[in-house]
Design a protein around this motif. Structure first.
Motif, PDB file in Angstrom:
ATOM      1  N   ALA A 160       0.841  -1.196   0.000  1.00 33.84           N
ATOM      2  CA  ALA A 160       0.000   0.000   0.000  1.00 33.84           C
ATOM      3  C   ALA A 160       0.877   1.247   0.000  1.00 33.84           C
ATOM      4  O   ALA A 160       1.466   1.608   1.021  1.00 33.84           O
ATOM      5  CB  ALA A 160      -0.918   0.000   1.221  1.00 33.84           C
ATOM      6  N   ASP A 170      -0.251   4.313  -1.402  1.00 36.14           N
ATOM      7  CA  ASP A 170      -1.062   5.521  -1.510  1.00 36.14           C
ATOM      8  C   ASP A 170      -1.651   5.848  -0.138  1.00 36.14           C
ATOM      9  O   ASP A 170      -2.521   5.141   0.357  1.00 36.14           O
ATOM     10  CB  ASP A 170      -2.175   5.335  -2.539  1.00 36.14           C
ATOM     11  N   ASP A 199      -5.528   6.002   0.645  1.00 39.20           N
ATOM     12  CA  ASP A 199      -6.406   4.828   0.560  1.00 39.20           C
ATOM     13  C   ASP A 199      -5.710   3.598   1.137  1.00 39.20           C
ATOM     14  O   ASP A 199      -5.465   2.616   0.440  1.00 39.20           O
ATOM     15  CB  ASP A 199      -6.811   4.586  -0.899  1.00 39.20           C
ATOM     16  N   LEU A 200      -5.421   3.649   2.443  1.00 36.73           N
ATOM     17  CA  LEU A 200      -4.717   2.541   3.082  1.00 36.73           C
ATOM     18  C   LEU A 200      -5.700   1.540   3.668  1.00 36.73           C
ATOM     19  O   LEU A 200      -6.770   1.916   4.155  1.00 36.73           O
ATOM     20  CB  LEU A 200      -3.816   3.064   4.206  1.00 36.73           C
ATOM     21  N   PRO A 201      -5.335   0.265   3.673  1.00 36.20           N
ATOM     22  CA  PRO A 201      -6.175  -0.736   4.347  1.00 36.20           C
ATOM     23  C   PRO A 201      -6.122  -0.523   5.857  1.00 36.20           C
ATOM     24  O   PRO A 201      -5.182   0.092   6.383  1.00 36.20           O
ATOM     25  CB  PRO A 201      -5.540  -2.064   3.940  1.00 36.20           C
ATOM     26  N   THR A 245      -0.629  -2.349   8.906  1.00 38.06           N
ATOM     27  CA  THR A 245      -0.586  -1.077   8.179  1.00 38.06           C
ATOM     28  C   THR A 245      -0.735   0.096   9.132  1.00 38.06           C
ATOM     29  O   THR A 245      -0.041   1.108   9.007  1.00 38.06           O
ATOM     30  CB  THR A 245      -1.685  -1.019   7.110  1.00 38.06           C
TER      31      THR A 245
END
Length: 211
Positions: free
Chosen positions: A149, A151, A154-156, A161
């Motif tokens: 990821a 970006d 727009d992360l999970p 994360t």
């Protein structure tokens, strides 16, 4: 046991000389010209992410160039139930070049004016900013760690994360704090910084600087 600091000047009926005679060796907010003849060190004050619009004549474009940005594009404003007046301020992003340049100049001026150091308020508060500079910095951070990821916008929401994101934000603050201190030390190598370290915001990084 090495520093006995008086946070402010104290009561009007007690002189700085009396404080010095009783063991105080550092004061805050007392001009260097008053403190130094008495053998006192003195520090000034800076809030890491506070943009006072009055300082910039209410220039919204200038403020926008320094302010943290939410995921929806709105500018961050501070909130403190104990001090509601801060709502008129804007919250700065430690990655935006305009804020970094402003802060660097402030710290160089502090050293030039003879201050021995600076207390940095909100020194461990990192902002969830999504400006272009934060997004670029995250992309580089993610690639260095092999994260899928890249970006920031727009992360999970998985735990791993979130922990990487927390580390990223903390490292950004550490970089900013190191930068302003180094700028002051270009003028005065002994210039010291300390801050208001909040445990809810990853305060352990204060020890990285041994201040």
């Amino acid at each position: 046991g090495h520093v006995r600091e008086l946070l402010a000047r104290g009561s009007d009926d007690v002189s700085l000389q009396e404080w010095a005679d009783t063991g105080v060796n550092c004061v805050m907010g007392v001009p260097p010209a008053e403190a130094h003849p008495l053998g006192l060190k003195t520090r000034t004050w800076f809030t890491m992410t506070a943009i006072n619009p009055d300082v910039f004549d209410g220039d919204l474009e200038k403020i926008r160039s320094m302010a943290a940005v939410g995921a929806d594009g709105t500018l961050h404003r501070p909130y403190d139930p104990l001090f509601p007046s801060v709502a008129r301020l804007y919250t700065a992003c430690v990655n935006k070049p305009a804020w970094r340049e402003y802060a660097a100049q402030r710290f160089r001026t502090m050293a030039e004016d003879g201050w021995d150091g600076c207390h940095i308020d909100y020194a461990s508060h990192y902002e969830q900013c999504y400006c272009e500079y934060c997004r670029q910095a995250w992309a580089e951070f993610a690639r260095e760690r092999g994260l899928a990821a890249t970006d920031l916008i727009d992360l999970p929401g998985d735990f791993a994360t979130r922990m990487h994101l927390r580390e990223f934000r903390i490292l950004n603050v550490m970089d900013f704090l190191g930068m302003v201190r180094d700028e002051a030390r270009k003028i005065n190598p002994d210039f010291g910084t300390d801050g208001t370290w909040h445990q809810d915001s990853g305060s352990t990084y204060q020890w990285a600087y041994e201040d």
